[in-house]
Design an enzyme around this catalytic site. Structure first.
Site, PDB file in Angstrom:
ATOM      1  N   LYS A  24       4.896  12.328  14.736  1.00 53.89           N
ATOM      2  CA  LYS A  24       3.552  12.473  15.301  1.00 53.89           C
ATOM      3  C   LYS A  24       3.522  11.931  16.728  1.00 53.89           C
ATOM      4  O   LYS A  24       4.215  10.974  17.058  1.00 53.89           O
ATOM      5  CB  LYS A  24       2.528  11.737  14.442  1.00 53.89           C
ATOM      6  CG  LYS A  24       2.328  12.338  13.060  1.00 53.89           C
ATOM      7  CD  LYS A  24       1.293  11.555  12.275  1.00 53.89           C
ATOM      8  CE  LYS A  24       1.121  12.093  10.865  1.00 53.89           C
ATOM      9  NZ  LYS A  24       0.167  11.267  10.085  1.00 53.89           N
TER      10      LYS A  24
ATOM     11  N   ASP B 109       1.487   7.631  13.469  1.00 56.84           N
ATOM     12  CA  ASP B 109       1.954   6.593  12.551  1.00 56.84           C
ATOM     13  C   ASP B 109       3.204   7.007  11.797  1.00 56.84           C
ATOM     14  O   ASP B 109       3.573   6.405  10.795  1.00 56.84           O
ATOM     15  CB  ASP B 109       0.839   6.204  11.570  1.00 56.84           C
ATOM     16  CG  ASP B 109       0.334   7.382  10.751  1.00 56.84           C
ATOM     17  OD1 ASP B 109       0.817   8.519  10.956  1.00 56.84           O
ATOM     18  OD2 ASP B 109      -0.543   7.169   9.885  1.00 56.84           O
TER      19      ASP B 109
ATOM     20  N   GLY C   5      -3.371   7.935  16.033  1.00 57.82           N
ATOM     21  CA  GLY C   5      -2.864   8.917  15.080  1.00 57.82           C
ATOM     22  C   GLY C   5      -1.374   8.915  14.838  1.00 57.82           C
ATOM     23  O   GLY C   5      -0.914   9.367  13.787  1.00 57.82           O
TER      24      GLY C   5
ATOM     25  N   ARG D  67     -10.068  -0.483   8.091  1.00 56.11           N
ATOM     26  CA  ARG D  67      -9.205  -1.426   8.814  1.00 56.11           C
ATOM     27  C   ARG D  67      -8.629  -0.787  10.075  1.00 56.11           C
ATOM     28  O   ARG D  67      -8.368  -1.459  11.065  1.00 56.11           O
ATOM     29  CB  ARG D  67      -8.132  -2.003   7.895  1.00 56.11           C
ATOM     30  CG  ARG D  67      -7.082  -1.065   7.294  1.00 56.11           C
ATOM     31  CD  ARG D  67      -6.009  -0.652   8.268  1.00 56.11           C
ATOM     32  NE  ARG D  67      -4.745  -0.332   7.650  1.00 56.11           N
ATOM     33  CZ  ARG D  67      -3.862   0.505   8.177  1.00 56.11           C
ATOM     34  NH1 ARG D  67      -4.125   1.162   9.285  1.00 56.11           N
ATOM     35  NH2 ARG D  67      -2.703   0.700   7.573  1.00 56.11           N
TER      36      ARG D  67
ATOM     37  N   LYS E   3       0.842  -1.195   0.000  1.00 55.52           N
ATOM     38  CA  LYS E   3       0.000   0.000   0.000  1.00 55.52           C
ATOM     39  C   LYS E   3       0.875   1.241   0.000  1.00 55.52           C
ATOM     40  O   LYS E   3       1.821   1.356   0.791  1.00 55.52           O
ATOM     41  CB  LYS E   3      -0.907   0.022   1.229  1.00 55.52           C
ATOM     42  CG  LYS E   3      -1.854   1.233   1.243  1.00 55.52           C
ATOM     43  CD  LYS E   3      -2.776   1.221   2.445  1.00 55.52           C
ATOM     44  CE  LYS E   3      -2.091   1.708   3.685  1.00 55.52           C
ATOM     45  NZ  LYS E   3      -3.015   1.843   4.828  1.00 55.52           N
TER      46      LYS E   3
ATOM     47  N   GLN F 220     -11.825   9.486  10.437  1.00 52.17           N
ATOM     48  CA  GLN F 220     -11.322   8.376  11.246  1.00 52.17           C
ATOM     49  C   GLN F 220     -12.013   8.325  12.599  1.00 52.17           C
ATOM     50  O   GLN F 220     -12.312   7.240  13.117  1.00 52.17           O
ATOM     51  CB  GLN F 220      -9.811   8.475  11.424  1.00 52.17           C
ATOM     52  CG  GLN F 220      -9.172   7.246  12.044  1.00 52.17           C
ATOM     53  CD  GLN F 220      -9.546   5.950  11.348  1.00 52.17           C
ATOM     54  OE1 GLN F 220     -10.078   5.027  11.970  1.00 52.17           O
ATOM     55  NE2 GLN F 220      -9.290   5.868  10.054  1.00 52.17           N
TER      56      GLN F 220
END
Length: 334
Positions: free
Chosen positions: A234, A230, A228, A116, A72, A144
């Protein structure tokens, strides 16, 4: 190659129609369990810089029920919606047969990423939140946040929900819209600490680069899902919160580099070995889940290729069975 079907092109609408949230939750739970049993193809993560944004590249595979591998590529340009009307997150998933390398499908990734991610939190809450959890706070009033709450209602019978965000107008609109859809009392709250202290479940899903959920904002027994963080820059959770809680990860090695765990390690408050285990290990019983109703448990979620490939494989099989998508033969004679 005589009887080999061409690969499929699948747009977002088709993916959305083929991937129900309940099916996605089941597929994601199975993928986590398979990884704990050693039945997956090693997942990997790569971050790349864009001009004003970034790229997340996640790859990995499953050995069963069909051996498949997916890659992805998601772009994150959080100024898009305000400046040019494009989605902030865009991308594609490439799905392959893992036994011979054939491309099986190219599909739009946003729908899978959204579902997911919410599904993984629901699975974590099923195993790690208190059985009688009734009050939840969602921090982040975006797409989200909405799917996180919807997925959560599949595993816990909520009676009250608080939502917090920086923009009061967006927060109020979220509360009205999502509350009506889910038939739940959803309240917009400006006092974040008061909301989280009243909650059994707290979910953070923001692109924040500094922590906004602190140790003193969480009551005993709370399940916290940090969704959040990732990438390495962050952060949503105070390092001291992780250090004084029981931590479960989606993938510990990944979280140690890009999740909220990464910041707790950098602050010298934790080591990767302090993590209780990975979610898949909890599911299959290799490590314990919740030990008592006063335990604070953090689920550090960075998002894994295992979730992507599980959902993508499900979409592909349904598309084949129902004759959906556009066939395209990527291979052939040059």
């Amino acid at each position: 190659m005589k009887n080999t079907p061409p690969a499929l092109l699948l747009d977002r609408r088709t993916v959305a129609e083929l991937l129900s949230l309940d099916d996605c939750i089941a597929a994601v739970e199975a993928a986590f369990a398979a990884h704990a049993r050693g039945e997956t193809l090693s997942p990997g993560l790569l971050h790349g810089d864009g001009v004003g944004g970034e790229y997340h590249i996640k790859a990995g595979g499953l050995r069963a029920p069909r051996a498949v591998y997916a890659c992805k590529v998601n772009s994150s340009f959080f100024q898009n919606r305000a400046t040019n009307g494009l989605p902030n997150i865009q991308g594609l998933i490439l799905l392959f047969d893992a036994t011979d390398g054939r491309p099986l499908a190219v599909m739009e990734s946003a729908e899978i990423t959204i579902k997911r991610t919410g599904s993984a939190t629901a699975v974590a809450a099923r195993y790690l939140a208190k059985a009688d959890a009734r009050v939840a706070t969602i921090i982040g009033a975006g797409n989200q946040g909405a799917i996180q709450l919807e997925a959560l209602t599949r595993v816990r019978r909520l009676e009250k929900v608080f939502v917090c965000d920086l923009d009061p107008g967006i927060t109020a609109a979220f509360a009205a819209r999502v509350g009506e859809k889910l038939q739940l009392p959803v309240q917009a709250r400006t006092d974040r600490a008061a909301a989280t202290r009243e909650s059994d479940i707290v979910i953070t899903c923001t692109p924040s680069k500094c922590w906004h959920l602190g140790r003193d904002m969480i009551s005993p027994g709370t399940f916290v899902a940090g969704v959040g963080a990732d990438s390495a820059d962050k952060q949503e959770l105070e390092p001291a919160l992780l250090a004084h809680a029981s931590v479960v990860t989606d993938l510990t090695e990944q979280c140690a580099h890009v999740g909220d765990l990464h910041h707790a390690i950098a602050a010298g408050l934790m080591r990767a070995t302090d993590v209780r285990g990975q979610l898949g290990e909890v599911i299959v019983g290799k490590v314990p889940g919740r030990r008592d109703d006063r335990e604070i448990i953090i689920y550090d979620a960075t998002g894994t290729a295992l979730q992507d490939v599980a959902a993508a494989a499900l979409v592909y099989e349904k598309a084949r069975a129902l004759g959906r998508g556009t066939e395209f033969p990527f291979w052939g004679e040059a």
